[in-house]
Design a protein around this motif. Structure first.
Motif, short mmCIF file in Angstrom:
data_model
loop_
_atom_site.label_atom_id
_atom_site.label_comp_id
_atom_site.label_asym_id
_atom_site.label_seq_id
_atom_site.Cartn_x
_atom_site.Cartn_y
_atom_site.Cartn_z
N VAL A 46 -68.39 -20.36 0.97
CA VAL A 46 -67.74 -19.13 0.54
C VAL A 46 -66.27 -19.14 0.90
N PHE A 67 -61.84 -18.01 -11.43
CA PHE A 67 -62.65 -18.14 -10.23
C PHE A 67 -64.04 -18.69 -10.56
N THR A 77 -65.72 -22.02 -8.90
CA THR A 77 -67.05 -22.04 -8.29
C THR A 77 -67.94 -23.10 -8.94
N GLU A 78 -67.81 -23.17 -10.24
CA GLU A 78 -68.60 -24.13 -11.00
C GLU A 78 -68.28 -25.56 -10.58
N THR A 100 -66.65 -26.60 -7.70
CA THR A 100 -66.68 -26.93 -6.28
C THR A 100 -67.91 -26.42 -5.56
N ILE A 105 -68.12 -23.56 -4.36
CA ILE A 105 -67.70 -22.55 -3.38
C ILE A 105 -67.62 -21.19 -4.06
N GLU A 106 -68.29 -20.22 -3.46
CA GLU A 106 -68.29 -18.88 -4.04
C GLU A 106 -67.04 -18.12 -3.60
N VAL A 107 -66.41 -17.44 -4.55
CA VAL A 107 -65.22 -16.65 -4.22
C VAL A 107 -65.61 -15.18 -4.11
N ARG A 108 -65.34 -14.61 -2.93
CA ARG A 108 -65.60 -13.18 -2.77
C ARG A 108 -64.27 -12.44 -2.77
N ASN A 168 -62.18 -24.30 2.90
CA ASN A 168 -62.45 -23.78 1.57
C ASN A 168 -61.21 -23.10 1.01
N LEU A 180 -59.26 -24.05 -2.34
CA LEU A 180 -59.04 -23.08 -3.44
C LEU A 180 -57.58 -23.14 -3.90
#
Lengths: 344, 547, 344
Positions: free
Chosen positions: C31, C47, C51-52, C54, C56-59, C271, C275
């Motif tokens: 995240v 975003f 996420t797709e 890497t 890694i979810e972006v909040r 992360n 990003l």
């Protein structure tokens, strides 16, 4: 003399309900007329028609010689010069007692209004309560203010719509006397609506009994009580015994013996005998077919004694609360005065 | 919750020892303190003004904000009273086509949040909007059109969404007066018109004043609508200074001034209702006779109701639906559904949490006050329900003051300040009155004699709870919870100032987009709030409508 | 009674705390938490692509620059944010100054982003460029009628000018750049000249452009990308962009950027850097998957393509004023705007 109020063939329907059906009557100035009847009989509607709060379907109403409701003409309620006391008093809660009374005196100079409202407060015996708001007054006091307000502008007629129905029994009696006194004192013509026959009889100069939208009978209290025009009126006005009999001219033969009639009749009839018309004597030496006491309802100041008549009918008699009458005792009875009989 | 009510049962049955009355008040006092402390701290702020801050504010924007706030209050007060009273009298005293529908439907604008109305109105009526564009096409480029981006524009928008407060209360008052008052006046020589102005209106005054003050309180708490209309008020100022200049000290000072305005408004309401007790005694029964309108008046009445309802409800709903459809049409699938879902979750969670807490606290408050009786408990209840009159920005500033004080005392850093606790706390303060009223009125229905009757019929405590209390009270609790839930959904200023990050509500989302003129994108969240807001309004329409 | 009430209260408080502590769970391998001042709508696709690629979810948590800064400051080391995403160089600069950001050394970034578009010490990195410049009606304004910011003070624009209110960061930043360029006295004269032209203040750049198109005003200042957005859908939109201050002796158009910095207390530092690196390379795309492209801005990476809609505006000179200057002049700018009575 011009009648204070006269109604001429008044009809009023609400939807399919015939609320007032061909009612006509007129009353003299200074009369206190009571409109009496069970709820839904059309008495309140009649009052509201007089007030102008309802419009008749047909017929004419005039007040003090002025036609206020007819086919050609309808005088708005505010222009009829009437006073009215409502069932819920309709005192204006945001105005003091005095201001409520002054409200009716719209247009007069302030000083005059104040003087008049003081005078009215004095009339109803509430001189010191002028500055109170309606919610600070008791039920009876509110009632008096409502009456004072209705009388303040010296209206041609005062209308009272079941004004005592929100009061308890003791207060009601007191207010009845009070209202009677005030109306007498001012010599005002008044129409008073009630469903309470005792109230009607004790208060009214004239009583108009209504039933199912029709005027049944109008007359003095004694008249309507002792000489009701039909069985229904008789039953509505007080406790009533109806005894089978055969009339011939001025007399009727029935289980109570031969009795004189107010109105001559012939043939089989029902005879109206009020319980207090009958005088009872206890008697031990009676023939076996004498009336017998079946039941006693005791009220303290008096009692209702139910008799079984030899023919199988039963009869209610009112006596003072004497102790010599017991269930099962045979009695001798005597009927006072003339009676009235209805054809079957 | 359940055992509480049960204990309440028996304490009513057994004669309370005298000191018991006071112990019953302990928790209500705690709750009242929770509500009152933030406001008192803020009041303290007003009494100890920081000269520097005030000098700077006074030299720049303060006079204008005060002037604008006063203008808005007066304009909304007069506007809502005029529209609300006229419409209420129209549907009560007259008969005309569609009257029965209007009678209820005129409450619908209550569901439209004011800022939503604000941006729909702005988009529709400003220079670039369709109305003015059409106007210019018909009458030429120079054709005059009132400047909508102005104080009167903002007042108009707020009036349109807030008049139902006056309408609702005035209509109830007119109905309660019943026929006899009106008839009595006419028997005393008043025409219909005179009777209305001399009697009906003065008697309904307390209701009208109450409705108009409610509307004015709502207008005072608004910052978003006035911002859309470039009309800075004190509420707007608090938010602007807080967010824009990062100057919490100045924002707090401003909020304390706003608090002063709110208190003045409460006082005004008290004064307006002073004097006689106005509730009609007895006097129910027949409904007033309606006069059937004819000719021009007949269609005039329909037109009047239609215009108000059209502008205040049909226009915003229609426009939002149109925008939403256009937005969904042009969007990349998969992205916004996710975002929308998150906002819904956050909003519902927040609103539900606030509703549950508030209802529990009001139940404790109501039960305690009921047991204790007396003047002390009335004062406690008054204090605890004070927040309804306080603008969101004031509550937020007060909550922040008290939480940072606690944080300072605990010495653990800023744990509470700016956390979810602060926001929920603010909601509780602001909406306690809303839930208290419905909880309390349901509790009143449980008369001691009912409990006694059930007991005599052999019911045990659990059975009484299940068969007597639960059915009678749950409805009130549910009503209170729904009202708070919807109010939280619509709330903007306190949420704006106190929301923890990542906790944006649908309202904030919609407001942010609308303030950037992304009207299409702002429409869906706005429509969602509006739909939720319809629930209590529909219930109100059912209950308040005529049979 | 009391015990149970107490119990309830405690339960309620515990519930409250439980709910309150939920968002504190910020550290998570997959995240990155972003405090974003960039507005809703334009960057979800970017975003999503990150996420797709890497995993890694972006909040995102969104708010104004000022609010986010305040938030970061208040939370200090407790902040859940890993990245601060500002739409304003001043905001990034201020954050760095207050110690809210940390220095990042990344070869990828130094290669991708020119020197003047990142902080010399690696505290922040620009990711897109936007220009606040003149917008004129193509129907009512002749070419060359206005060429620079000072020109809007000319009385010919009285009643014809639209501006963004003083509260908005774009207005403040532009004013700050004017102060940096002309000095406070001259800058004040220019802005006072605008105010003297009685501008219409509209708190939305896109609405300003629509108002020009509708005829409500003729000239305005807005950010370049708002026009880009509209032109991509309506190529005939009757508003033209004029690059400001392009004359020989003039400094060039006012530039601003959107950019990111890693927070000082970032729990997901790797992360966060990943990003930013992605954004400076793949994320520079000219279509909706890129930070500049999705919003019709200019890329910072010289190798990235420019969206053709905005490339059509041609070559232009950019004010070389270091981006860091803006932050320094912000307070002076706010005070200046208040002094001259610039609208809200």
């Amino acid at each position: 003399m011009t009648p204070a109020i006269s109604l001429h063939h008044i009809h009023k329907t609400f939807g399919s309900v015939q609320a007032v059906n061909d009612v006509s009557f007129s009353i003299e100035p200074g009369t206190l007329l009571v409109l009496l009847g069970a709820s839904g009989c059309g008495k309140t509607t009649t009052l509201r028609l007089i007030a102008g709060l309802e419009t008749p379907d047909s017929g004419e109403i005039s007040i003090n010689g002025v036609t206020v409701s007819s086919r050609e003409r309808f005088v708005q309620p505010e222009d009829r010069r009437l006073g009215m006391v409502f069932q819920d008093y309709a005192l204006f809660p945001h105005l003091t007692a005095a201001a409520n009374i002054e409200f009716a005196l719209n247009g007069a100079p302030v000083r005059e209004r104040q003087a008049r409202s003081q005078e009215m407060l004095a009339l109803v015996g509430l001189e010191s309560m002028g500055n109170r708001y309606p919610h600070q007054l008791s039920g009876g006091e509110q009632q008096r203010i409502a009456l004072a307000r209705a009388l303040a502008a010296s209206p041609g007629v005062v209308l009272l719509d079941e004004p005592f129905s929100n009061l308890d029994a003791a207060l009601r009696k007191e207010m009845r006397e009070e209202v009677r006194r005030i109306l007498r004192q001012t010599g005002m013509t008044a129409v008073f609506v009630t469903h309470d026959q005792e109230e009607a009889l004790s208060l009214g100069d004239q009583i108009a009994v209504m039933r199912g939208g029709k005027l049944q009978q109008i007359g003095a209290p004694q008249d309507v009580y002792l000489r009701p025009v039909n069985r229904e009126v008789a039953a509505f006005l007080g406790e009533a015994n109806f005894v089978q009999g055969i009339a011939s001219g001025g007399q009727v033969e029935c289980a109570l013996g031969r009795l004189p009639l107010w109105v001559p009749r012939n043939g089989p009839v029902e005879v109206l005998v009020r319980p207090e018309q009958i005088k009872l004597e206890a008697s031990t030496s009676q023939p076996a077919n004498a009336p017998c006491i079946e039941h006693i309802r005791y009220f303290g100041h008096d009692q209702i004694v139910t008799l079984a008549l030899p023919g199988g009918e039963s009869l209610d008699c009112r006596t003072w609360a004497r102790l010599d009458l017991k269930v099962g005792t045979p009695v001798k009875l005597d009927v006072h005065g003339p009676v009235i009989a209805y054809g079957k | 919750m359940a055992p509480l009510t049960w204990r309440g049962t028996w304490s009513v049955l057994s004669r309370p020892r005298s000191n018991r009355r006071y112990t019953a008040l302990i928790l209500p006092v705690v709750i009242a303190a929770l509500v009152a402390v933030p406001l008192l701290l803020l009041l303290g702020e007003l009494l100890t003004p920081s000269v520097e801050v005030w000098e700077q504010l006074w030299a720049t924007t303060l006079p204008r904000m005060i002037g604008n706030t006063l203008f808005l209050l007066v304009a909304v007060g007069l506007g809502t009273s005029t529209i609300g009273v006229s419409l209420a009298w129209l549907v009560t005293a007259y008969d005309f086509p569609l009257r029965r529908i209007f009678d209820r439907a005129l409450l619908l604008p209550l569901a439209v949040p004011s800022f939503v109305m604000g941006f729909v109105f702005m988009a529709t009526f400003d220079y670039a909007g369709p109305v003015q564009t059409a106007w210019r096409e018909w009458f030429g480029r120079g054709a005059p059109f009132p400047d909508i981006r102005s104080g009167p524009g903002a007042a108009l928008v707020l009036t349109l969404v807030l008049y139902p407060y006056v309408y609702l209360l005035a209509r109830a008052a007119f109905r309660e007066q019943g026929a006899t008052t009106f008839e009595a006046a006419r028997m005393m020589g008043c025409s219909r018109r005179e009777a209305f102005f001399r009697l009906v209106l003065p008697m309904a005054r307390p209701s009208i004043v109450a409705g108009a003050t409610l509307a004015m309180m709502e207008a005072m708490t608004d910052f978003a609508t006035v911002r859309f209309f470039s009309f800075p008020t004190l509420s707007e100022g608090v938010v602007r200074v807080w967010e824009g200049r990062m100057d919490r000290a100045a924002a707090t000072e401003l909020a304390s001034l706003l608090l002063f305005f709110a208190l003045a408004l409460i006082l005004l309401e008290r004064l307006g209702r002073r004097g006689a007790r106005y509730d009609q005694q007895g006097g129910r029964g027949r409904r007033p006779l309606r006069v059937t309108l004819t000719g021009v008046y007949r269609w005039g009445a329909v037109l009047a109701c239609g215009i108000v309802l059209g502008l205040a409800f049909v226009l915003p709903v229609g426009q939002l639906i149109a925008w939403t459809l256009a937005e969904i049409d042009g969007h990349i699938p998969g992205t916004w559904e996710l975002v929308y879902g998150q906002y819904i979750l956050t909003t519902v969670g927040l609103a539900a949490g606030a509703a549950i807490i508030t209802v529990i606290l009001s139940l404790v408050l109501a039960q305690g006050a009921r047991m204790a009786q007396g003047r002390a408990s009335r004062v406690v209840v008054k204090l605890a329900t004070l927040g309804y009159a306080m603008p969101g920005a004031v509550v937020a500033a007060g909550v922040l003051l008290s939480l940072s004080a606690i944080d300072r005392i605990l010495g653990l850093g800023l744990i509470l300040t700016g956390s979810l606790v602060g926001l929920l706390y603010a909601y509780v303060v602001r909406f306690m009155a809303v839930s208290y009223n419905s909880v309390e009125s349901s509790l009143v229905k449980v008369k001691p004699s009912m409990e006694q009757a059930a007991r005599i019929m052999g019911a045990g405590p659990l059975k009484i709870l299940r068969r007597v209390h639960a059915p009678l009270v749950t409805q009130g609790l549910a009503a209170g919870a729904i009202l708070v839930f919807v109010d939280v959904m619509k709330e903007l200023p306190a949420t704006m100032l106190l929301r923890p990050f990542g906790m944006d509500t649908l309202g904030i989302w919609s407001y942010m987009l609308a303030s950037e003129a992304f009207y299409q994108a702002a429409a869906l969240p706005a429509l969602t709030i509006l739909a939720a807001g319809l629930i209590p309004v529909l219930i109100l329409m059912r209950v308040g409508g005529e049979r | 009674m009391r015990k149970i009430q107490m119990l309830l209260l405690v339960t309620a408080l515990l519930m409250l705390l439980a709910v309150a502590s939920a968002p504190a769970l910020a550290q998570n391998a997959g995240v990155v938490n972003v405090y974003s001042a960039r507005h809703y709508g334009a960057m979800e696709a970017t975003f999503a692509k990150f996420t797709e690629e890497t995993g890694i979810e972006v909040r995102l948590s969104q708010g104004t620059v000022q609010a986010l800064l305040q938030r970061l400051e208040a939370e200090g080391t407790q902040t859940p944010a890993d990245v601060f995403f500002s739409i304003d160089a001043g905001g990034l600069d201020l954050a760095a100054e207050k110690g809210l950001l940390q220095s990042v050394e990344s070869a990828v970034l130094t290669e991708a982003i020119p020197e003047d578009l990142r902080d010399p010490d690696g505290y922040w990195f620009a990711l897109s460029q936007r220009f606040r410049t003149l917008m004129v009606s193509t129907e009512r304004v002749e070419v060359g009628a206005v060429t620079n910011y000072a020109g809007l003070a000319d009385p010919q624009w009285k009643g014809r000018l639209c501006l963004r209110p003083a509260t908005h960061i774009y207005t403040i930043s532009l004013t700050a750049s004017l102060i940096a360029e002309y000095g406070e006295t001259d800058a004040e004269a220019i802005v006072a000249g605008w105010v003297a032209n009685e501008p219409e203040y509209i708190d939305s750049d896109s609405r300003i452009l629509e108002t020009i198109a509708a005829g409500g005003c003729d000239v305005a200042l807005t950010n370049s990308y708002y026009l880009g957005r509209i032109l991509s859908e309506q190529p005939d939109f009757p508003v033209a962009l004029v690059w400001a201050n392009q004359g020989e002796a003039e400094s060039g158009v006012h530039r601003n950027i959107s950019g990111m910095g890693v927070t000082a207390a970032a729990l997901n530092r790797d992360n966060a850097i990943q990003l930013i690196e992605w954004m400076a390379t793949t994320g520079q795309a000219a279509d909706e998957t890129g930070i500049p492209g999705g919003n019709f801005e200019f890329p910072v990476n010289p190798t990235a393509e420019v969206n053709p809609v905005i490339a059509a505006w041609g070559e232009f000179t950019i004010d070389p004023l270091p981006l860091t200057e803006y932050g320094d002049q912000q307070e002076a700018a706010v005070a200046l705007l208040e002094r001259v009575g610039y609208g809200f």
